[in-house]
Enzyme design. Structure first.
Site, PDB file in Angstrom:
ATOM      1  CB  SER A   1      -0.782   0.263   0.741  1.00 36.53           C
ATOM      2  OG  SER A   1      -1.315  -1.303   1.411  1.00 36.53           O
TER       3      SER A   1
HETATM    4  N1  SAH Z   1       0.659  -4.806   3.667  1.00 35.12           N
HETATM    5  C1  SAH Z   1       0.862  -5.924   3.131  1.00 35.12           C
HETATM    6  C2  SAH Z   1      -0.142  -5.280   2.100  1.00 35.12           C
HETATM    7  C3  SAH Z   1      -0.108  -6.639   1.161  1.00 35.12           C
HETATM    8  S1  SAH Z   1      -1.283  -6.376  -0.128  1.00 35.12           S
HETATM    9  C4  SAH Z   1       2.577  -4.731   2.674  1.00 35.12           C
HETATM   10  O1  SAH Z   1       2.114  -4.324   3.156  1.00 35.12           O
HETATM   11  O2  SAH Z   1       3.111  -5.233   1.759  1.00 35.12           O
HETATM   12  C5  SAH Z   1      -2.242  -7.953  -0.365  1.00 35.12           C
HETATM   13  C6  SAH Z   1      -2.150  -9.484   0.740  1.00 35.12           C
HETATM   14  O3  SAH Z   1      -3.356  -9.744   1.135  1.00 35.12           O
HETATM   15  C7  SAH Z   1      -1.643  -9.816  -0.585  1.00 35.12           C
HETATM   16  O4  SAH Z   1      -0.786 -10.411  -0.193  1.00 35.12           O
HETATM   17  C8  SAH Z   1      -2.555 -10.988  -0.816  1.00 35.12           C
HETATM   18  O5  SAH Z   1      -2.235 -12.362  -0.743  1.00 35.12           O
HETATM   19  C9  SAH Z   1      -2.898 -11.124   1.168  1.00 35.12           C
HETATM   20  N2  SAH Z   1      -4.511 -12.053   0.674  1.00 35.12           N
HETATM   21  C10 SAH Z   1      -5.247 -11.739   0.427  1.00 35.12           C
HETATM   22  N3  SAH Z   1      -6.172 -12.900   0.897  1.00 35.12           N
HETATM   23  C11 SAH Z   1      -6.127 -12.938   2.156  1.00 35.12           C
HETATM   24  C12 SAH Z   1      -6.607 -13.946   2.998  1.00 35.12           C
HETATM   25  N4  SAH Z   1      -7.936 -14.794   2.948  1.00 35.12           N
HETATM   26  N5  SAH Z   1      -5.786 -13.837   3.877  1.00 35.12           N
HETATM   27  C13 SAH Z   1      -4.562 -13.834   4.129  1.00 35.12           C
HETATM   28  N6  SAH Z   1      -3.616 -12.687   2.961  1.00 35.12           N
HETATM   29  C14 SAH Z   1      -4.672 -12.364   2.444  1.00 35.12           C
END
Ligand code: SAH
Length: 222
Positions: free
Chosen positions: A73
């Site tokens: 993000s």
């Molecule tokens: N906080 C992260 C943002 C990553 S984007 C950062 O700082 O990089 C969102 C993430 O959510 C992705 O890595 C994706 O794989 C994960 N995600 C999507 N659905 C999910 C679920 N049901 N449980 C756990 N993680 C999930």
């Protein structure tokens, strides 16, 4: 081995405190007020959480690819969600859903939260573990699983932060909120907004906040 350590050190040196200060100055101008959030973000080396080819853009106010179709993000969104989660309170036990590259996890750790973080993609969880270790932030409990289910064995949580957009509020997460706890998450399919949920003795209070753009929360593990 030795040469990659040297390269890392050079990268850390180039993208130094001053670059991060510029980012936090900008966050302040954008309305972030919680000094604890600004201090944490001034300390976490965000460039070390993205691929080296993108490191020079790490402090711009943009989201960046982290592999596997996922994104880190933009700094403002990280700051805003963290500020909302902790306004007027000490960072307690927090569950993060969507570890991704581990940057948001690092900010939560720097603020002194006790962090549990769930990621559905094993490859990204490994990446987050490496990134956090390089940043010397090793106290998070990282879990490979489906965030829809939360983490009942570690509940209740004072804070839950979800960094992928859900279509609705997973019931398990509401159950795992402590009384007085907060949950911040993007909701929506196409058009998304951040929502703040607070569990009070009168029930669940829901507040719709900023329009946002997150990758979707997906079912199961990958
Ligand atoms: N906080 C992260 C943002 C990553 S984007 C950062 O700082 O990089 C969102 C993430 O959510 C992705 O890595 C994706 O794989 C994960 N995600 C999507 N659905 C999910 C679920 N049901 N449980 C756990 N993680 C999930």
């Amino acid at each position: 081995m030795a040469s990659s350590v040297t390269q890392d050190n050079q990268a850390y040196g180039m993208l130094s405190d001053r670059t991060r200060r510029r980012m936090t100055d900008r966050l302040r101008q954008q309305g972030i007020q919680d000094e604890r959030v600004l201090t944490a973000m001034a300390e976490v080396p965000r460039h070390a959480f993205v691929d080296q080819a993108l490191a020079t853009r790490a402090y711009d106010d943009v989201s960046l690819p982290i592999g596997h179709g996922q994104t880190i993000s933009q700094p403002f969104t990280v700051a805003r969600m963290t500020e909302i989660l902790f306004t007027g309170r000490k960072p307690g036990k927090v569950l993060e859903i969507g570890t991704g590259c581990g940057y948001q996890t690092a900010v939560l750790l720097k603020m002194g939260a006790e962090v549990y973080s769930i990621e559905r993609l094993g490859a990204l969880l490994d990446k987050a573990r490496r990134n956090l270790r390089a940043a010397k932030l090793v106290h998070a409990r990282l879990v490979h699983g489906d965030g829809h289910l939360g983490l009942p064995e570690a509940a209740p949580f004072e804070g839950i932060i979800m960094t992928a957009a859900a279509r609705n509020i997973p019931e398990a997460l509401v159950e795992q909120m402590a009384e007085g706890g907060r949950l911040i998450m993007p909701i929506g399919d196409g058009e998304q907004h951040l929502w703040l949920l607070e569990k009070t003795s009168q029930g669940l209070q829901k507040t719709r906040l900023d329009p946002v753009k997150f990758v979707p929360l997906l079912p199961g593990r990958g």
